[in-house]
Scaffold this motif. Structure first.
Motif, PDB file in Angstrom:
ATOM      1  N   VAL A   1      -1.528  -2.503  72.292  1.00 23.92           N
ATOM      2  CA  VAL A   1      -0.528  -1.655  71.647  1.00 23.92           C
ATOM      3  C   VAL A   1      -1.210  -0.684  70.693  1.00 23.92           C
ATOM      4  CG1 VAL A   1       1.495  -1.637  70.123  1.00 23.92           C
ATOM      5  CG2 VAL A   1       1.256  -3.411  71.873  1.00 23.92           C
ATOM      6  N   HIS A   2      -2.108  -1.224  69.874  1.00 23.90           N
ATOM      7  CA  HIS A   2      -2.897  -0.383  68.971  1.00 23.90           C
ATOM      8  C   HIS A   2      -4.066  -1.182  68.416  1.00 23.90           C
ATOM      9  CE1 HIS A   2      -3.757   3.032  66.424  1.00 23.90           C
ATOM     10  NE2 HIS A   2      -3.925   2.196  65.415  1.00 23.90           N
ATOM     11  N   GLN A   3      -5.174  -0.494  68.201  1.00 32.73           N
ATOM     12  CA  GLN A   3      -6.338  -1.104  67.550  1.00 32.73           C
ATOM     13  C   GLN A   3      -6.448  -0.551  66.138  1.00 32.73           C
ATOM     14  OE1 GLN A   3     -10.710  -0.213  68.426  1.00 32.73           O
ATOM     15  NE2 GLN A   3     -10.500  -2.249  69.332  1.00 32.73           N
ATOM     16  N   TYR A   4      -6.529  -1.465  65.170  1.00 35.59           N
ATOM     17  CA  TYR A   4      -6.626  -1.098  63.766  1.00 35.59           C
ATOM     18  C   TYR A   4      -8.054  -1.301  63.255  1.00 35.59           C
ATOM     19  CZ  TYR A   4      -1.499  -1.120  63.597  1.00 35.59           C
ATOM     20  OH  TYR A   4      -0.175  -0.854  63.815  1.00 35.59           O
ATOM     21  N   THR A   5      -8.293  -0.833  62.057  1.00 36.49           N
ATOM     22  CA  THR A   5      -9.566  -1.062  61.372  1.00 36.49           C
ATOM     23  C   THR A   5      -9.302  -1.951  60.174  1.00 36.49           C
ATOM     24  OG1 THR A   5     -10.493   1.064  62.045  1.00 36.49           O
ATOM     25  CG2 THR A   5     -11.480   0.003  60.138  1.00 36.49           C
ATOM     26  N   ALA A   6     -10.091  -3.018  60.048  1.00 36.98           N
ATOM     27  CA  ALA A   6      -9.883  -3.971  58.956  1.00 36.98           C
ATOM     28  C   ALA A   6     -11.115  -4.062  58.077  1.00 36.98           C
ATOM     29  CB  ALA A   6      -9.550  -5.359  59.506  1.00 36.98           C
ATOM     30  N   GLY A   7     -10.849  -4.186  56.788  1.00 35.41           N
ATOM     31  CA  GLY A   7     -11.898  -4.461  55.833  1.00 35.41           C
ATOM     32  C   GLY A   7     -12.727  -3.256  55.440  1.00 35.41           C
ATOM     33  N   SER A   8     -13.446  -3.431  54.336  1.00 35.59           N
ATOM     34  CA  SER A   8     -14.354  -2.404  53.836  1.00 35.59           C
ATOM     35  C   SER A   8     -15.384  -3.085  52.949  1.00 35.59           C
ATOM     36  CB  SER A   8     -13.596  -1.335  53.043  1.00 35.59           C
ATOM     37  OG  SER A   8     -12.919  -1.914  51.940  1.00 35.59           O
ATOM     38  N   THR A   9     -16.502  -2.429  52.766  1.00 31.86           N
ATOM     39  CA  THR A   9     -17.530  -2.997  51.897  1.00 31.86           C
ATOM     40  C   THR A   9     -16.983  -3.097  50.478  1.00 31.86           C
ATOM     41  OG1 THR A   9     -18.388  -0.771  51.540  1.00 31.86           O
ATOM     42  CG2 THR A   9     -19.445  -2.094  53.271  1.00 31.86           C
ATOM     43  N   PRO A  10     -17.349  -4.132  49.706  1.00 32.74           N
ATOM     44  CA  PRO A  10     -18.379  -5.130  49.987  1.00 32.74           C
ATOM     45  C   PRO A  10     -17.867  -6.418  50.638  1.00 32.74           C
ATOM     46  CG  PRO A  10     -17.687  -5.332  47.717  1.00 32.74           C
ATOM     47  CD  PRO A  10     -16.833  -4.244  48.332  1.00 32.74           C
ATOM     48  N   MET A  11     -16.783  -6.364  51.401  1.00 27.45           N
ATOM     49  CA  MET A  11     -16.270  -7.556  52.061  1.00 27.45           C
ATOM     50  C   MET A  11     -17.306  -8.075  53.055  1.00 27.45           C
ATOM     51  SD  MET A  11     -12.362  -6.214  52.688  1.00 27.45           S
ATOM     52  CE  MET A  11     -11.832  -7.707  53.521  1.00 27.45           C
ATOM     53  N   GLY A  12     -17.266  -9.384  53.307  1.00 28.79           N
ATOM     54  CA  GLY A  12     -18.216 -10.000  54.223  1.00 28.79           C
ATOM     55  C   GLY A  12     -18.052  -9.499  55.641  1.00 28.79           C
ATOM     56  N   PRO A  13     -19.089  -9.643  56.466  1.00 31.74           N
ATOM     57  CA  PRO A  13     -19.055  -9.110  57.832  1.00 31.74           C
ATOM     58  C   PRO A  13     -17.952  -9.695  58.697  1.00 31.74           C
ATOM     59  CG  PRO A  13     -20.939 -10.567  57.514  1.00 31.74           C
ATOM     60  CD  PRO A  13     -20.364 -10.315  56.163  1.00 31.74           C
ATOM     61  N   GLU A  14     -17.524 -10.919  58.406  1.00 35.55           N
ATOM     62  CA  GLU A  14     -16.473 -11.518  59.219  1.00 35.55           C
ATOM     63  C   GLU A  14     -15.127 -10.826  59.029  1.00 35.55           C
ATOM     64  OE1 GLU A  14     -16.735 -14.161  55.488  1.00 35.55           O
ATOM     65  OE2 GLU A  14     -18.022 -12.891  56.717  1.00 35.55           O
ATOM     66  N   PHE A  15     -14.986 -10.073  57.925  1.00 30.94           N
ATOM     67  CA  PHE A  15     -13.728  -9.371  57.651  1.00 30.94           C
ATOM     68  C   PHE A  15     -13.748  -7.931  58.156  1.00 30.94           C
ATOM     69  CE2 PHE A  15     -14.094 -12.653  54.365  1.00 30.94           C
ATOM     70  CZ  PHE A  15     -12.894 -13.314  54.538  1.00 30.94           C
TER      71      PHE A  15
ATOM     72  N   ILE B   1       0.892  -2.846  58.192  1.00 26.28           N
ATOM     73  CA  ILE B   1      -0.243  -3.478  58.876  1.00 26.28           C
ATOM     74  C   ILE B   1      -1.508  -2.658  58.667  1.00 26.28           C
ATOM     75  CG2 ILE B   1      -1.202  -4.054  61.142  1.00 26.28           C
ATOM     76  CD1 ILE B   1       1.696  -4.699  62.030  1.00 26.28           C
ATOM     77  N   GLU B   2      -1.388  -1.357  58.898  1.00 29.46           N
ATOM     78  CA  GLU B   2      -2.560  -0.485  58.792  1.00 29.46           C
ATOM     79  C   GLU B   2      -3.189  -0.532  57.406  1.00 29.46           C
ATOM     80  OE1 GLU B   2      -3.733   3.972  60.145  1.00 29.46           O
ATOM     81  OE2 GLU B   2      -1.864   3.777  59.027  1.00 29.46           O
ATOM     82  N   GLU B   3      -2.368  -0.386  56.381  1.00 25.29           N
ATOM     83  CA  GLU B   3      -2.906  -0.334  55.026  1.00 25.29           C
ATOM     84  C   GLU B   3      -3.398  -1.703  54.552  1.00 25.29           C
ATOM     85  OE1 GLU B   3      -3.550   2.429  53.576  1.00 25.29           O
ATOM     86  OE2 GLU B   3      -2.538   3.591  55.135  1.00 25.29           O
ATOM     87  N   SER B   4      -2.688  -2.769  54.931  1.00 25.06           N
ATOM     88  CA  SER B   4      -3.092  -4.113  54.506  1.00 25.06           C
ATOM     89  C   SER B   4      -4.395  -4.541  55.150  1.00 25.06           C
ATOM     90  CB  SER B   4      -1.988  -5.122  54.830  1.00 25.06           C
ATOM     91  OG  SER B   4      -0.799  -4.814  54.137  1.00 25.06           O
TER      92      SER B   4
ATOM     93  N   LYS C   1      -6.749  -2.336  56.252  1.00 25.37           N
ATOM     94  CA  LYS C   1      -7.789  -1.405  55.802  1.00 25.37           C
ATOM     95  C   LYS C   1      -8.215  -1.670  54.361  1.00 25.37           C
ATOM     96  CE  LYS C   1      -6.496   2.850  55.245  1.00 25.37           C
ATOM     97  NZ  LYS C   1      -6.045   4.227  55.570  1.00 25.37           N
ATOM     98  N   SER C   2      -7.237  -1.938  53.493  1.00 22.80           N
ATOM     99  CA  SER C   2      -7.521  -2.122  52.063  1.00 22.80           C
ATOM    100  C   SER C   2      -6.745  -3.316  51.525  1.00 22.80           C
ATOM    101  CB  SER C   2      -7.147  -0.854  51.279  1.00 22.80           C
ATOM    102  OG  SER C   2      -7.829   0.279  51.764  1.00 22.80           O
ATOM    103  N   PRO C   3      -7.088  -4.526  51.971  1.00 24.63           N
ATOM    104  CA  PRO C   3      -6.319  -5.707  51.547  1.00 24.63           C
ATOM    105  C   PRO C   3      -6.526  -6.039  50.073  1.00 24.63           C
ATOM    106  CG  PRO C   3      -8.277  -6.377  52.752  1.00 24.63           C
ATOM    107  CD  PRO C   3      -8.210  -4.876  52.852  1.00 24.63           C
ATOM    108  N   GLN C   4      -5.459  -6.527  49.452  1.00 23.46           N
ATOM    109  CA  GLN C   4      -5.594  -7.047  48.096  1.00 23.46           C
ATOM    110  C   GLN C   4      -6.305  -8.389  48.100  1.00 23.46           C
ATOM    111  OE1 GLN C   4      -4.793  -5.916  45.058  1.00 23.46           O
ATOM    112  NE2 GLN C   4      -4.014  -3.933  45.745  1.00 23.46           N
ATOM    113  N   LYS C   5      -6.071  -9.149  49.176  1.00 21.51           N
ATOM    114  CA  LYS C   5      -6.728 -10.438  49.360  1.00 21.51           C
ATOM    115  C   LYS C   5      -7.122 -10.591  50.814  1.00 21.51           C
ATOM    116  CE  LYS C   5      -4.445 -13.258  45.789  1.00 21.51           C
ATOM    117  NZ  LYS C   5      -3.711 -14.543  45.571  1.00 21.51           N
TER     118      LYS C   5
END
Length: 211
Positions: A89-103, A148-151, A153-157
């Motif tokens: 349906v759609h591919q999103y982008t998750a996480g950003s540095t300095p988050m760990g590689p698994e995220f 979904i997109e914002e959470s 890309k830039s999660p609070q947790k």
């Protein structure tokens, strides 16, 4: 068309302070005909403002725009009765540095079934997204995709779940025309650690799911 615009971090911090002083779950306004907006709060204090888009039941074209970056997306593919569960349906982008590689990954929203993906979200959580979308003049799919997109890309947790999943939790505020915070919601998006598929997505009143 879904328009997304950045707001200054200073204004975000001021509004968050106001919300904190009033209580995160204590509405400061009533649904009395005022115009409401939904605002995603990134960890750095910057904001992304949701603007209602246009979509339909069979093929959903969702567009976003950031004046500074010229951002455009996302588009949700249709899930017909005969479409397989693994249709993308759609591919999103998750996480950003300095988050760990698994995220740091590219989670996939697939058509799925009753247990995961778009069909699961529609079956189990449309009833949760729709009232929020209605408050800000949007469609539940459009609003859910924004969350979904914002959470992601830039999660609070973010954390590793106990069901072989990776959990991303964001925060969205509902504000009135004066910028006062009435409600705060925490979208929760678990992603399969091995499959990389979005399992579900729903708004919470508390940031549950991660320490």
């Amino acid at each position: 068309m879904t328009l997304v615009k950045k707001v200054s971090a200073g204004f975000a911090i001021a509004c968050l302070s106001l919300g904190a002083s009033l209580g995160s779950n204590s509405p400061v306004f009533a649904d009395d005909g005022d115009k409401f907006s939904a605002v995603y709060i990134a960890p750095d204090g910057s904001e992304v403002v949701y603007e209602p888009g246009e979509n339909n039941e069979t093929g959903i074209s969702l567009r976003s725009f950031e004046a500074q970056d010229g951002f455009s997306g996302p588009t949700w593919a249709a899930c017909g009765i005969k479409d397989p569960s693994d249709k993308l349906v759609h591919q999103y982008t998750a996480g950003s540095t300095p988050m760990g590689p698994e995220f740091l990954r590219k989670p996939n929203l697939r058509c799925g079934n009753n247990g995961f993906g778009y069909r699961h979200i529609k079956l189990e959580h449309k009833k949760h997204w729709e009232p929020l979308a209605n408050r800000v003049g949007g469609n539940w799919r459009d609003f859910a995709s924004f969350a979904i997109e914002e959470s992601l890309k830039s999660p609070q947790k973010s954390c590793l779940g106990d069901k072989n999943d990776i959990r991303y939790i964001g925060v969205i505020e509902i504000r009135n025309s004066n910028g006062l915070i009435g409600d705060r919601y925490y979208p929760r998006i678990p992603v399969g650690k091995d499959t990389n598929n979005i399992i579900t997505a729903f708004p919470q009143k508390e940031p549950a799911g991660c320490p």
